[in-house]
Design a protein around this motif. Structure first.
Motif, PDB file in Angstrom:
ATOM      1  N   ILE A   1      -7.820   0.825  -1.252  1.00 35.00           N
ATOM      2  CA  ILE A   1      -7.852   0.120  -0.029  1.00 35.00           C
ATOM      3  C   ILE A   1      -9.218   0.940   0.419  1.00 35.00           C
ATOM      4  CG2 ILE A   1      -5.188   0.744   0.127  1.00 35.00           C
ATOM      5  CD1 ILE A   1      -5.965   2.523   2.644  1.00 35.00           C
TER       6      ILE A   1
ATOM      7  N   GLU B   1      -5.184   3.020   6.667  1.00 37.16           N
ATOM      8  CA  GLU B   1      -6.137   3.783   6.435  1.00 37.16           C
ATOM      9  C   GLU B   1      -5.931   5.137   7.167  1.00 37.16           C
ATOM     10  OE1 GLU B   1      -9.832   1.927   5.946  1.00 37.16           O
ATOM     11  OE2 GLU B   1     -11.007   3.631   6.591  1.00 37.16           O
TER      12      GLU B   1
ATOM     13  N   ARG C   1       0.860  -1.172  -0.033  1.00 37.18           N
ATOM     14  CA  ARG C   1      -0.132   0.142   0.148  1.00 37.18           C
ATOM     15  C   ARG C   1       0.917   1.261  -0.055  1.00 37.18           C
ATOM     16  NH1 ARG C   1      -5.257  -1.505   3.677  1.00 37.18           N
ATOM     17  NH2 ARG C   1      -6.052  -2.956   2.045  1.00 37.18           N
TER      18      ARG C   1
ATOM     19  N   ASP D   1      -4.018  -2.957   8.318  1.00 35.99           N
ATOM     20  CA  ASP D   1      -5.159  -2.509   7.809  1.00 35.99           C
ATOM     21  C   ASP D   1      -5.550  -1.056   8.526  1.00 35.99           C
ATOM     22  OD1 ASP D   1      -7.927  -2.541   6.773  1.00 35.99           O
ATOM     23  OD2 ASP D   1      -8.724  -3.060   8.845  1.00 35.99           O
TER      24      ASP D   1
HETATM   25 MG    MG Z   1      -9.256  -1.848   5.622  1.00 35.05          MG
END
Ligand code: MG
Ligand code: IPM
Length: 372
Positions: A276, A249, A107, A245
């Motif tokens: 995402i 974010e 990411r 996760d």
């Molecule tokens: Mg997520």
């Protein structure tokens, strides 16, 4: 190059943003003489509605046969708000990640110069931020044993990792750091969790194979603060599934909109490309969803197959759209009615006519168009 791409648009805004990513890939195929084919499958709430399960076998088979998968978004508030639901849309995505062994989720978090004012964070802290998060995607608390007692008053989710699971993603992250600023930060909770202590032990051991990479460690609670207060210190972040996760974010705040963050989920034999962000169901079919995360995920797909010029052209198109404020309302653009598909049209057009000048773009897309 011939690429057979499985497309799983999913729920909420997934279909809208994925359509723009496909549009952009088709433009690339045309411009560079590639043959990309697209086969569609259901996943998530839309699959539950039709077949009663979140990942029908037909979709799984489609993905297994494909060279790459383009994924949209998954989830529906009616399930989020129902703790009794036995079947959930997210199970489809988790099953897909597990079945295809997509253990590394990459990411990138890049602060765009033109969007620095979109972030609630101060410009001086976020200018030039360029972080790449390596999130483990097929283990940890997401996939450990889950239990609910018969009376429903006790529940547990086990967080378990093996040395093998840690080593394979750690190698990927060390290699990424080698080709970037040679810094790797492992984020964990090793002061409390055994599984985190295993991560620290294994990653420390591997460090000797990458002497050019500086390795450091942060506890997740501290990292949650530092990613906001001093994001420039980070180069590559390596972390387990759940922490990744959350921290990714959170990091989207740096960029100004979660609608900009793309990702690649890579295994030894399969690869999936997914924004995402979630399903943003309140925006469904309103044409306001930002397609850039999906489009940048398509750029990551192109990179994955070594199509670097193609990927760069997509990114240039995105940069140009941001510069000219051809963006959806989440970015507080100076125009208030640029739709999801108009952003895709603009980038498609850029790919078809990359030599146009800025001025022409403004004329063609702003002056003469009916979109404003
Ligand atoms: Mg997520
Ligand atoms: C993500 C999403 C998913 C996750 C959900 C939809 C299962 O939040 O890709 O970040 O938690 O991994």
């Amino acid at each position: 190059m011939k690429l057979n791409i499985a497309v799983l648009p999913g729920d909420g805004i997934g279909p809208e943003v994925t359509a723009e990513a496909v549009k952009v890939l088709k433009a690339i195929a045309m411009e560079f003489n590639h043959v990309f084919t697209f086969d569609y499958g259901l996943i998530g709430a839309s699959a539950i509605d039709k077949d009663g399960i979140p990942l029908p076998d037909t979709s799984l088979e489609l993905c297994k046969k494909a060279d790459a998968i383009l994924f949209g978004a998954i989830g529906e508030p009616k399930y989020d708000n129902d703790p009794y639901a036995k079947i959930r849309p997210e199970q489809g995505l988790l099953k897909l990640r597990k079945e295809l062994d997509l253990f590394t989720n990459i990411r990138p978090v890049i602060a765009y110069e033109d969007l620095l004012n979109n972030s609630p964070l101060k410009r001086k802290y976020i200018k030039d931020v360029n972080i790449c998060i390596y999130r483990e995607l097929t283990g940890g608390i997401y996939f450990g044993d889950k239990k609910v007692s018969e009376d429903g008053n006790n529940a547990s989710d086990i967080c378990e990792y093996s040395r093998f699971e840690i080593e394979r993603i750690a190698h990927m992250a060390f290699k990424a750091a080698q080709s970037r600023k040679q810094k790797l930060t492992l984020i964990d909770k090793a002061n409390v969790l055994e599984s985190s202590r295993l991560w620290r032990k294994v990653v420390k051991e591997l460090a000797s194979q990458y002497p050019d990479v500086t390795l450091d460690f942060l506890f997740i609670d501290n990292a949650a603060m530092q990613v906001i207060t001093n994001p420039k210190q980070f180069d590559v972040i390596l972390t387990e599934n759940m922490f990744g996760d959350i921290i990714s974010e959170e990091a989207s705040v740096i960029v100004g909109s979660i609608g900009l963050l793309a990702s690649a989920s890579i295994g030894d034999t399969h690869a999936m490309f997914e924004p995402i962000h979630g399903t943003y169901t309140t925006a469904r079919n309103k044409g306001i969803a930002n397609p850039i995360a999906a489009i940048l995920s398509a750029a990551m797909l192109l990179d994955h197959f070594g199509l670097y010029d193609e990927a760069s052209l997509v990114r240039e198109g995105v940069d140009k759209a941001l510069k000219l404020h051809i963006t959806t309302p989440d970015l507080n653009t100076k125009y208030d009615n640029i739709s999801t598909s108009k952003v895709g049209d603009f980038i498609e057009d850029f790919i078809n006519n990359p030599d146009e000048t800025n001025l022409n773009f403004t004329n063609i897309h702003l002056g003469q168009s009916t979109i404003i």
